[in-house]
Write a protein that holds these residues in place. Sequence first.
Motif: not given
Length: 193
Positions: A109-116, A155-160
């Motif tokens: 996790p990134i406190p105060g930021g975006e999740s994957a 693009w290739i269908g993989e998770p972040p």
Amino acid sequence: MAHQLFLIRHGQTEWSLSGKHTGRTDIPLTPAGEVQARAAGVTLGTLRKGPALVLSSPRRRATHTAELAGLEVSEMTEELAEWDYGDYEGITTETIRETDPGWTVWTHPIPGGESAEQVAARADKVLERVHAALTESDVVLIGHGHFSRVLVARWIGEPPSAGVHFALDPASITVLGDERGEPQIEHLNLPSN
């Protein structure tokens, strides 16, 4: 698909050089980053064959890269902004690991930021628009390292989290296309020199 998607990461900044996470902070290119951006334009000119829709992150390091590469930006969009690093903005991974051992942007996790997952949702939204535009012309996206790596993965269908496997140096070019309808990474991390 007759057209290609080109990703250009912005040129070097002081923070990219030092490894500081740079999301919202709008810092300029270094002189070396300006040289890289010009060279990226030359390289892109050898790869692209026709007109293109050019979308850019609104951060100056991206728009200046586009300008120096000789690209006319069709639209700036926050959808191409870098990962929001929240409380980790301006901090290196090594410093973060002093209080959160083993931390990576890909797995923690990134406190105060975006999740994957939030970053992946933005990437998917960009790709939806890109797929529609590719029926008419090439598309060039000027953006940032981590976000673009997620975009390649999606693009290739993989998770972040698969973005960890793709290196993107400052002002590098990545070309995405397909082979008989299957998404393909045609070129990854092409140098701008």
